[in-house]
Design an enzyme around this catalytic site. Structure first.
Site, PDB file in Angstrom:
ATOM      1  N   LYS A   1       2.031  -3.230   7.330  1.00 31.96           N
ATOM      2  CA  LYS A   1       2.359  -3.417   5.903  1.00 31.96           C
ATOM      3  C   LYS A   1       3.804  -2.994   5.645  1.00 31.96           C
ATOM      4  O   LYS A   1       4.517  -3.631   4.853  1.00 31.96           O
ATOM      5  CB  LYS A   1       1.402  -2.612   5.009  1.00 31.96           C
ATOM      6  CG  LYS A   1      -0.037  -3.091   4.998  1.00 31.96           C
ATOM      7  CD  LYS A   1      -0.239  -4.490   4.455  1.00 31.96           C
ATOM      8  CE  LYS A   1      -0.052  -4.607   2.961  1.00 31.96           C
ATOM      9  NZ  LYS A   1      -0.471  -5.938   2.441  1.00 31.96           N
TER      10      LYS A   1
ATOM     11  N   THR B   1       0.816  -1.215   0.000  1.00 37.32           N
ATOM     12  CA  THR B   1       0.000   0.000   0.000  1.00 37.32           C
ATOM     13  C   THR B   1       0.848   1.262   0.000  1.00 37.32           C
ATOM     14  O   THR B   1       1.970   1.259   0.525  1.00 37.32           O
ATOM     15  CB  THR B   1      -0.905  -0.009   1.255  1.00 37.32           C
ATOM     16  OG1 THR B   1      -1.525   1.252   1.394  1.00 37.32           O
ATOM     17  CG2 THR B   1      -0.101  -0.266   2.528  1.00 37.32           C
ATOM     18  N   ASP B   2       0.268   2.346  -0.516  1.00 37.03           N
ATOM     19  CA  ASP B   2       0.959   3.644  -0.453  1.00 37.03           C
ATOM     20  C   ASP B   2       0.992   4.193   0.967  1.00 37.03           C
ATOM     21  O   ASP B   2       1.727   5.145   1.256  1.00 37.03           O
ATOM     22  CB  ASP B   2       0.287   4.660  -1.404  1.00 37.03           C
ATOM     23  CG  ASP B   2      -1.185   4.923  -1.098  1.00 37.03           C
ATOM     24  OD1 ASP B   2      -1.744   4.297  -0.184  1.00 37.03           O
ATOM     25  OD2 ASP B   2      -1.776   5.769  -1.800  1.00 37.03           O
ATOM     26  N   GLU B   3       0.181   3.593   1.868  1.00 36.89           N
ATOM     27  CA  GLU B   3       0.114   4.124   3.233  1.00 36.89           C
ATOM     28  C   GLU B   3       1.427   3.951   3.987  1.00 36.89           C
ATOM     29  O   GLU B   3       1.642   4.585   5.020  1.00 36.89           O
ATOM     30  CB  GLU B   3      -1.032   3.460   4.011  1.00 36.89           C
ATOM     31  CG  GLU B   3      -2.378   3.735   3.376  1.00 36.89           C
ATOM     32  CD  GLU B   3      -3.565   3.608   4.312  1.00 36.89           C
ATOM     33  OE1 GLU B   3      -3.356   3.474   5.527  1.00 36.89           O
ATOM     34  OE2 GLU B   3      -4.694   3.658   3.818  1.00 36.89           O
TER      35      GLU B   3
ATOM     36  N   TYR C   1      -2.185  -0.466  10.893  1.00 38.23           N
ATOM     37  CA  TYR C   1      -2.278  -1.148   9.594  1.00 38.23           C
ATOM     38  C   TYR C   1      -1.052  -0.838   8.724  1.00 38.23           C
ATOM     39  O   TYR C   1      -0.375  -1.740   8.243  1.00 38.23           O
ATOM     40  CB  TYR C   1      -3.562  -0.737   8.861  1.00 38.23           C
ATOM     41  CG  TYR C   1      -3.527  -1.054   7.375  1.00 38.23           C
ATOM     42  CD1 TYR C   1      -3.570  -2.378   6.922  1.00 38.23           C
ATOM     43  CD2 TYR C   1      -3.426  -0.034   6.416  1.00 38.23           C
ATOM     44  CE1 TYR C   1      -3.511  -2.666   5.563  1.00 38.23           C
ATOM     45  CE2 TYR C   1      -3.380  -0.319   5.065  1.00 38.23           C
ATOM     46  CZ  TYR C   1      -3.416  -1.637   4.637  1.00 38.23           C
ATOM     47  OH  TYR C   1      -3.358  -1.932   3.294  1.00 38.23           O
TER      48      TYR C   1
HETATM   49  P1  NAD Z   1      -9.741  -7.464   1.974  1.00 35.66           P
HETATM   50  O1  NAD Z   1      -9.768  -7.167   3.443  1.00 35.66           O
HETATM   51  O2  NAD Z   1     -10.947  -7.206   1.162  1.00 35.66           O
HETATM   52  O3  NAD Z   1      -9.357  -9.003   1.756  1.00 35.66           O
HETATM   53  C1  NAD Z   1      -8.358  -9.632   2.495  1.00 35.66           C
HETATM   54  C2  NAD Z   1      -8.488 -11.131   2.283  1.00 35.66           C
HETATM   55  O4  NAD Z   1      -7.429 -11.773   3.016  1.00 35.66           O
HETATM   56  C3  NAD Z   1      -9.803 -11.722   2.780  1.00 35.66           C
HETATM   57  O5  NAD Z   1     -10.335 -12.613   1.826  1.00 35.66           O
HETATM   58  C4  NAD Z   1      -9.408 -12.468   4.053  1.00 35.66           C
HETATM   59  O6  NAD Z   1     -10.238 -13.593   4.315  1.00 35.66           O
HETATM   60  C5  NAD Z   1      -7.990 -12.882   3.720  1.00 35.66           C
HETATM   61  N1  NAD Z   1      -7.165 -13.112   4.931  1.00 35.66           N
HETATM   62  C6  NAD Z   1      -7.069 -12.294   6.008  1.00 35.66           C
HETATM   63  N2  NAD Z   1      -6.242 -12.853   6.914  1.00 35.66           N
HETATM   64  C7  NAD Z   1      -5.802 -14.028   6.385  1.00 35.66           C
HETATM   65  C8  NAD Z   1      -4.927 -15.040   6.839  1.00 35.66           C
HETATM   66  N3  NAD Z   1      -4.346 -14.973   8.040  1.00 35.66           N
HETATM   67  N4  NAD Z   1      -4.681 -16.101   6.029  1.00 35.66           N
HETATM   68  C9  NAD Z   1      -5.278 -16.182   4.813  1.00 35.66           C
HETATM   69  N5  NAD Z   1      -6.150 -15.261   4.340  1.00 35.66           N
HETATM   70  C10 NAD Z   1      -6.391 -14.191   5.115  1.00 35.66           C
HETATM   71  O7  NAD Z   1      -8.476  -6.682   1.416  1.00 35.66           O
HETATM   72  P2  NAD Z   1      -8.256  -5.968  -0.014  1.00 35.66           P
HETATM   73  O8  NAD Z   1      -8.790  -4.597   0.066  1.00 35.66           O
HETATM   74  O9  NAD Z   1      -8.690  -6.900  -1.083  1.00 35.66           O
HETATM   75  O10 NAD Z   1      -6.661  -5.863  -0.017  1.00 35.66           O
HETATM   76  C11 NAD Z   1      -5.859  -6.935  -0.488  1.00 35.66           C
HETATM   77  C12 NAD Z   1      -4.399  -6.557  -0.324  1.00 35.66           C
HETATM   78  O11 NAD Z   1      -4.124  -5.366  -1.061  1.00 35.66           O
HETATM   79  C13 NAD Z   1      -4.000  -6.265   1.113  1.00 35.66           C
HETATM   80  O12 NAD Z   1      -2.719  -6.802   1.329  1.00 35.66           O
HETATM   81  C14 NAD Z   1      -3.974  -4.743   1.195  1.00 35.66           C
HETATM   82  O13 NAD Z   1      -3.030  -4.318   2.148  1.00 35.66           O
HETATM   83  C15 NAD Z   1      -3.536  -4.396  -0.210  1.00 35.66           C
HETATM   84  N6  NAD Z   1      -3.999  -3.087  -0.705  1.00 35.66           N
HETATM   85  C16 NAD Z   1      -5.341  -2.758  -0.662  1.00 35.66           C
HETATM   86  C17 NAD Z   1      -5.768  -1.534  -1.185  1.00 35.66           C
HETATM   87  C18 NAD Z   1      -7.227  -1.132  -1.154  1.00 35.66           C
HETATM   88  O14 NAD Z   1      -7.550   0.012  -1.485  1.00 35.66           O
HETATM   89  N7  NAD Z   1      -8.149  -2.021  -0.818  1.00 35.66           N
HETATM   90  C19 NAD Z   1      -4.836  -0.651  -1.740  1.00 35.66           C
HETATM   91  C20 NAD Z   1      -3.477  -1.011  -1.756  1.00 35.66           C
HETATM   92  C21 NAD Z   1      -3.084  -2.240  -1.241  1.00 35.66           C
HETATM   93  O1  DAU Z   2      -4.214   3.861   0.277  1.00 36.31           O
HETATM   94  C1  DAU Z   2      -4.409   2.486   0.185  1.00 36.31           C
HETATM   95  C2  DAU Z   2      -5.273   2.010   1.331  1.00 36.31           C
HETATM   96  O2  DAU Z   2      -6.602   2.449   1.038  1.00 36.31           O
HETATM   97  C3  DAU Z   2      -5.247   0.501   1.525  1.00 36.31           C
HETATM   98  O3  DAU Z   2      -3.952   0.105   1.876  1.00 36.31           O
HETATM   99  C4  DAU Z   2      -6.241   0.079   2.618  1.00 36.31           C
HETATM  100  O4  DAU Z   2      -6.279  -1.336   2.712  1.00 36.31           O
HETATM  101  C5  DAU Z   2      -7.619   0.584   2.234  1.00 36.31           C
HETATM  102  O5  DAU Z   2      -8.540   0.278   3.262  1.00 36.31           O
HETATM  103  C6  DAU Z   2      -7.578   2.092   1.998  1.00 36.31           C
HETATM  104  O6  DAU Z   2      -7.310   2.792   3.246  1.00 36.31           O
HETATM  105  P1  DAU Z   2      -8.087   4.132   3.643  1.00 36.31           P
HETATM  106  O7  DAU Z   2      -8.018   4.300   5.095  1.00 36.31           O
HETATM  107  O8  DAU Z   2      -7.639   5.271   2.804  1.00 36.31           O
HETATM  108  O9  DAU Z   2      -9.582   3.719   3.156  1.00 36.31           O
HETATM  109  P2  DAU Z   2     -11.014   3.966   3.839  1.00 36.31           P
HETATM  110  O10 DAU Z   2     -12.022   3.571   2.818  1.00 36.31           O
HETATM  111  O11 DAU Z   2     -11.104   3.377   5.196  1.00 36.31           O
HETATM  112  O12 DAU Z   2     -11.051   5.557   4.005  1.00 36.31           O
HETATM  113  C7  DAU Z   2     -10.885   6.428   2.893  1.00 36.31           C
HETATM  114  C8  DAU Z   2     -10.900   7.854   3.426  1.00 36.31           C
HETATM  115  O13 DAU Z   2     -12.233   8.154   3.878  1.00 36.31           O
HETATM  116  C9  DAU Z   2     -10.002   8.084   4.627  1.00 36.31           C
HETATM  117  O14 DAU Z   2      -9.439   9.392   4.538  1.00 36.31           O
HETATM  118  C10 DAU Z   2     -10.931   7.992   5.821  1.00 36.31           C
HETATM  119  C11 DAU Z   2     -12.241   8.487   5.269  1.00 36.31           C
HETATM  120  N1  DAU Z   2     -13.464   7.893   5.846  1.00 36.31           N
HETATM  121  C12 DAU Z   2     -13.572   6.537   5.867  1.00 36.31           C
HETATM  122  C13 DAU Z   2     -14.680   5.911   6.361  1.00 36.31           C
HETATM  123  C14 DAU Z   2     -14.793   4.398   6.421  1.00 36.31           C
HETATM  124  C15 DAU Z   2     -14.515   8.698   6.272  1.00 36.31           C
HETATM  125  O15 DAU Z   2     -14.418   9.950   6.231  1.00 36.31           O
HETATM  126  N2  DAU Z   2     -15.622   8.084   6.757  1.00 36.31           N
HETATM  127  C16 DAU Z   2     -15.770   6.729   6.844  1.00 36.31           C
HETATM  128  O16 DAU Z   2     -16.820   6.241   7.332  1.00 36.31           O
END
Ligand code: NAD
Ligand code: DAU
Length: 363
Positions: A169, A140-142, A165
């Site tokens: 990562k 992630t970019d975080e 989180y």
């Molecule tokens: P998600 O939470 O939707 O899915 C995570 C999956 O991992 C689920 O299916 C869960 O059952 C599985 N899991 C959790 N713990 C586990 C374990 N111990 N063993 C096996 N499986 C397990 O997450 P996502 O949003 O699809 O993100 C996937 C990956 O991409 C993550 O590594 C996240 O950090 C990264 N990522 C997400 C975003 C985003 O915006 N969603 C952006 C950048 C990077």
């Molecule tokens: O940047 C990549 C990341 O993006 C991934 O690594 C994470 O897995 C993914 O969850 C996401 O993280 P964020 O924290 O940015 O996503 P989230 O959807 O939780 O929140 C997006 C923005 O909106 C953040 O600035 C917080 C804000 N927010 C979120 C929620 C859930 C609100 O203002 N209200 C809300 O109820």
């Protein structure tokens, strides 16, 4: 890459949001892959996401219900299949959950990644270290922390994570890089911005807001709503991941982003307008649900990605326009309310209720 005609790829977390899109993308478009999906099925994982696939695609799909922290299971899996590559997505992924319960993030994101690296290395060494093997860590970019009003994250930006989180990562990225440098395991890392699209669990901003609009519930905006995220359609991310997996250089990191910076309040207002139109409500009805709530602790102000390296070196860039893909995403949720009902488990409802109670208590 790869000597044989059908490559065996292990995808972890393939029943989650990005994993589901990635597995479906590979099954649908790439008959040269057999996908093994290892997923523990936490609240975020849904094996039913593949039920609608036709049998000819399912024949190249194997689901393994298991945990990446389970060293014995990993050893057995690698011994049985000798994977040609690994795409590692399994993680605890929600920042708010990491604030209320950080331990699971250390366990899975750090401990689980370590076990997966150890199992990959053992099998890779037992097979005389094939140089076309790839371990791609989806990160992630975080990990880079927060930007001010200007500037972009590059692959050289120092790590500065703010939440449990992003700290977990960051730690897992360091382990992945260390396995490359110390043991020569061919590893790569992608650091991607915020994804949106089908199958995203409704705790994340976009699906949470659009479902709350449907249900006429408050739309919670943390702080002043002016935090900025860079949004990427999940299919663009899947294409970037496959590009890096197949053509990226071992040991390298690639930033992935959509070049679509938006303030949170802009996202919510856009969703309100789309939903008023789709639901036939008077313009401005949904915006009336916007509710400013206590800010997320340690809330990063702005993320923005310089995706120049992956574009210049590997030829990938985002294809989908934000406005169009957001409309499509809304359409997907409206067409799949049965999916929404099925993923909203008791565990999720309990968690969200506690979270709201806590926030209200703080006000
Ligand atoms: P998600 O939470 O939707 O899915 C995570 C999956 O991992 C689920 O299916 C869960 O059952 C599985 N899991 C959790 N713990 C586990 C374990 N111990 N063993 C096996 N499986 C397990 O997450 P996502 O949003 O699809 O993100 C996937 C990956 O991409 C993550 O590594 C996240 O950090 C990264 N990522 C997400 C975003 C985003 O915006 N969603 C952006 C950048 C990077
Ligand atoms: O940047 C990549 C990341 O993006 C991934 O690594 C994470 O897995 C993914 O969850 C996401 O993280 P964020 O924290 O940015 O996503 P989230 O959807 O939780 O929140 C997006 C923005 O909106 C953040 O600035 C917080 C804000 N927010 C979120 C929620 C859930 C609100 O203002 N209200 C809300 O109820």
């Amino acid at each position: 890459m790869f000597g044989e005609s059908v490559k065996k790829i292990l995808i972890t977390g393939g029943a989650g949001f990005i994993g589901t899109n990635l597995v479906r993308y590979l099954l649908d478009g790439r008959p040269d892959y057999h996908v093994y999906n290892l997923d523990a099925l936490t609240y975020a994982g849904h094996p039913g996401n593949f039920d609608d696939l036709p049998d000819n695609l399912k024949s190249r799909y194997t689901f393994v219900h298991g945990d990446i922290r389970d060293a014995k299971l990993l050893e057995e899996l690698f011994a049985a299949h000798h994977f040609d590559g690994v795409m590692h997505l399994a993680a605890e992924s929600h920042v708010d959950r990491s604030i209320t319960g950080p331990e699971a993030f250390v366990d899975t994101n750090v401990g689980g990644t370590f076990q997966l690296l150890a199992a990959s290395l053992r099998d890779w060494q037992a097979r005389d270290c094939p140089q076309d093997f790839r371990f791609l860590h989806v990160s992630t970019d975080e990990v880079y922390g927060s930007l001010g009003d200007r500037g972009l994250f590059t692959e050289k930006t120092p790590y500065d994570p703010s939440s449990p989180y992003s700290a977990s990562k960051a730690a897992s990225d360091h382990f992945v890089r260390a396995y490359g440098r110390t043991y020569g395991l061919p590893v790569m890392i992608t650091n991607c911005s915020n994804n949106y699209g089908p199958y995203q669990f409704p705790e994340k901003l976009i699906p949470l807001i659009l479902l709350n609009i449907i249900e006429e519930k408050p739309l919670p905006i943390y702080g002043d709503g002016k935090n900025v995220r860079d949004w990427l359609y999940v299919i663009d991310h899947c294409e970037a991941l496959l590009t890096v997996f197949e053509t990226g250089k071992s040991g390298e990191t690639y930033n992935v982003g959509g070049g679509a910076e938006r303030q949170n309040i802009e996202i919510v207002q856009a969703l309100c307008s789309i939903m008023d139109e789709r639901l036939g409500r008077a313009f401005g009805t949904s915006a009336g649900l916007i509710t400013y709530v206590t800010d997320r602790p340690g809330h990063d102000r702005r993320y923005a990605i310089d995706a120049g390296k992956i574009k210049n070196e590997l030829g990938w860039q985002a294809r989908y326009s934000f406005e169009k893909a957001l409309e499509d995403t809304v359409g997907w949720y409206l067409d799949n309310m049965g999916w929404v009902d099925s993923v909203r488990s008791g565990d999720y409802l309990k968690w969200i209720e506690l979270n709201y109670q806590k926030r209200q208590g703080e006000q």
